[in-house]
Design a protein around this motif. Structure first.
Motif, mmCIF file in Angstrom:
data_model
loop_
_atom_site.group_PDB
_atom_site.id
_atom_site.type_symbol
_atom_site.label_atom_id
_atom_site.label_comp_id
_atom_site.label_asym_id
_atom_site.label_seq_id
_atom_site.Cartn_x
_atom_site.Cartn_y
_atom_site.Cartn_z
ATOM 1 N N UNK A 109 36.245 -24.007 -31.014
ATOM 2 C CA UNK A 109 34.862 -24.462 -31.138
ATOM 3 C C UNK A 109 33.915 -23.498 -30.425
ATOM 4 N N UNK A 110 32.832 -23.167 -31.106
ATOM 5 C CA UNK A 110 31.781 -22.324 -30.540
ATOM 6 C C UNK A 110 30.469 -23.092 -30.606
ATOM 7 N N UNK A 111 29.682 -23.024 -29.539
ATOM 8 C CA UNK A 111 28.354 -23.638 -29.523
ATOM 9 C C UNK A 111 27.318 -22.526 -29.616
ATOM 10 N N UNK A 112 26.353 -22.688 -30.528
ATOM 11 C CA UNK A 112 25.318 -21.680 -30.738
ATOM 12 C C UNK A 112 23.941 -22.316 -30.583
ATOM 13 N N UNK A 113 23.027 -21.633 -29.904
ATOM 14 C CA UNK A 113 21.692 -22.207 -29.715
ATOM 15 C C UNK A 113 20.918 -22.288 -31.030
ATOM 16 N N UNK A 114 20.382 -23.441 -31.296
ATOM 17 C CA UNK A 114 19.589 -23.651 -32.512
ATOM 18 C C UNK A 114 18.142 -23.887 -32.152
ATOM 19 N N UNK A 115 17.715 -25.111 -32.279
ATOM 20 C CA UNK A 115 16.339 -25.455 -31.951
ATOM 21 C C UNK A 115 15.977 -26.787 -32.559
ATOM 22 N N UNK A 116 14.695 -27.013 -32.642
ATOM 23 C CA UNK A 116 14.148 -28.207 -33.287
ATOM 24 C C UNK A 116 13.133 -27.755 -34.320
ATOM 25 N N UNK A 117 13.191 -28.364 -35.466
ATOM 26 C CA UNK A 117 12.224 -28.066 -36.513
ATOM 27 C C UNK A 117 11.712 -29.403 -37.052
ATOM 28 N N UNK A 118 10.666 -29.906 -36.434
ATOM 29 C CA UNK A 118 10.123 -31.207 -36.823
ATOM 30 C C UNK A 118 9.679 -31.215 -38.284
ATOM 31 N N UNK A 119 9.233 -30.074 -38.766
ATOM 32 C CA UNK A 119 8.735 -29.985 -40.138
ATOM 33 C C UNK A 119 9.826 -30.243 -41.179
ATOM 34 N N UNK A 154 12.676 -22.426 -31.843
ATOM 35 C CA UNK A 154 13.807 -21.739 -32.455
ATOM 36 C C UNK A 154 14.461 -20.828 -31.424
ATOM 37 N N UNK A 155 15.692 -21.164 -31.036
ATOM 38 C CA UNK A 155 16.456 -20.348 -30.096
ATOM 39 C C UNK A 155 17.535 -19.522 -30.786
ATOM 40 N N UNK A 156 17.594 -19.619 -32.117
ATOM 41 C CA UNK A 156 18.669 -18.921 -32.832
ATOM 42 C C UNK A 156 18.554 -17.412 -32.627
ATOM 43 N N UNK A 157 19.726 -16.791 -32.572
ATOM 44 C CA UNK A 157 19.793 -15.376 -32.250
ATOM 45 C C UNK A 157 21.012 -14.786 -32.949
ATOM 46 N N UNK A 158 20.833 -13.772 -33.792
ATOM 47 C CA UNK A 158 21.992 -13.194 -34.484
ATOM 48 C C UNK A 158 23.051 -12.678 -33.512
ATOM 49 N N UNK A 159 22.643 -12.263 -32.327
ATOM 50 C CA UNK A 159 23.603 -11.783 -31.329
ATOM 51 C C UNK A 159 24.501 -12.889 -30.789
ATOM 52 N N UNK A 160 24.087 -14.138 -30.952
ATOM 53 C CA UNK A 160 24.874 -15.263 -30.441
ATOM 54 C C UNK A 160 26.188 -15.441 -31.195
ATOM 55 N N UNK A 161 26.305 -14.838 -32.381
ATOM 56 C CA UNK A 161 27.554 -14.993 -33.155
ATOM 57 C C UNK A 161 28.610 -13.965 -32.775
ATOM 58 N N UNK A 162 28.327 -13.064 -31.855
ATOM 59 C CA UNK A 162 29.273 -11.989 -31.549
ATOM 60 C C UNK A 162 30.679 -12.498 -31.254
ATOM 61 N N UNK A 163 30.813 -13.439 -30.321
ATOM 62 C CA UNK A 163 32.135 -13.965 -29.976
ATOM 63 C C UNK A 163 32.788 -14.671 -31.145
ATOM 64 N N UNK A 164 32.008 -15.457 -31.871
ATOM 65 C CA UNK A 164 32.495 -16.165 -33.049
ATOM 66 C C UNK A 164 32.961 -15.171 -34.111
ATOM 67 N N UNK A 165 32.158 -14.169 -34.386
ATOM 68 C CA UNK A 165 32.491 -13.173 -35.416
ATOM 69 C C UNK A 165 33.735 -12.383 -35.035
ATOM 70 N N UNK A 166 33.842 -11.995 -33.762
ATOM 71 C CA UNK A 166 35.019 -11.258 -33.308
ATOM 72 C C UNK A 166 36.276 -12.132 -33.458
ATOM 73 N N UNK A 167 36.155 -13.402 -33.085
ATOM 74 C CA UNK A 167 37.287 -14.306 -33.194
ATOM 75 C C UNK A 167 37.708 -14.479 -34.664
ATOM 76 N N UNK A 168 36.742 -14.708 -35.528
ATOM 77 C CA UNK A 168 37.047 -14.893 -36.956
ATOM 78 C C UNK A 168 37.605 -13.629 -37.583
ATOM 79 N N UNK A 169 37.144 -12.488 -37.157
ATOM 80 C CA UNK A 169 37.586 -11.229 -37.724
ATOM 81 C C UNK A 169 38.877 -10.698 -37.135
ATOM 82 N N UNK A 170 39.343 -11.319 -36.056
ATOM 83 C CA UNK A 170 40.524 -10.795 -35.379
ATOM 84 C C UNK A 170 41.835 -11.144 -36.066
ATOM 85 N N UNK A 171 41.831 -12.200 -36.866
ATOM 86 C CA UNK A 171 43.057 -12.615 -37.533
ATOM 87 C C UNK A 171 44.043 -13.300 -36.610
ATOM 88 N N UNK A 172 43.635 -13.602 -35.373
ATOM 89 C CA UNK A 172 44.541 -14.261 -34.419
ATOM 90 C C UNK A 172 44.211 -15.722 -34.285
#
Length: 172
Positions: A109-119, A154-172
């Motif tokens: 499980x990975x937690x990633x910062x999102x935000x609130x979008x009332x709209x 909005x706290x989303x950040x493309x850099x926040x996926x680094x650990x997730x992406x490395x884990x998914x791409x590692x094949x382990x």
């Protein structure tokens, strides 16, 4: 079974979808909205990535993936969850409470910062947030939390996926 990774996500206000698309781009695979979960045989994938959000302490559509875990013991199951709270002990405890011990060990499980979008929220979610804002403003009027939930953010950040992406791409 293929070596492929499938990314499936459920997104109400767009934060989870954004992360799913960033991850899909990084891994060079497609990200499918939950509504298209039957569009391809998920069972044929070696790695199943499921993106969701934390809403009032619950992971949206978590029951769907938890029901399938016993049949997916030969797969790598990855869950990423977006939320409005910063990562830390409160966020990790909220994630953990959604699973039994056996389920928790079966899923990375990975937690990633999102935000609130009332709209983009439905009327019920907006009403719940209005009540929460009122509670916070009475209890802790000068707190950071009270200031944050007063408006969309909005706290989303493309850099926040680094650990997730490395884990998914590692094949382990």
């Amino acid at each position: 079974m293929t070596n492929q990774t499938v990314i499936l996500y459920v997104s109400k206000t767009g934060f989870t979808q954004r992360y799913a698309q960033w991850l899909a781009q990084w891994l060079n695979v497609n990200a499918l909205p939950f509504s298209r979960k039957n569009a391809r045989k998920i069972e044929d994938s070696a790695t199943i990535v499921f993106g969701s959000s934390l809403h009032a302490g619950k992971i949206r559509k978590a029951q769907w993936i938890k029901r399938r875990l016993p049949g997916w013991q030969d797969k790598r199951i990855v869950l990423f969850v977006t939320g409005a709270m910063p990562d830390g002990p409160d966020a990790q405890n909220a994630l953990r409470q959604n699973f039994t011990d056996v389920q928790w060990r079966a899923v990375k499980v990975f937690y990633l910062p999102g935000g609130l979008c009332y709209e983009r929220m439905g009327w019920l979610d907006r009403a719940m947030m209005a009540g929460f804002r009122s509670f916070l403003q009475k209890k802790e009027p000068d707190s950071e939390a009270a200031r944050m939930v007063a408006h969309s953010f909005d706290l989303s950040d493309p850099g926040a996926i680094d650990g997730l992406a490395r884990y998914c791409g590692s094949g382990k």
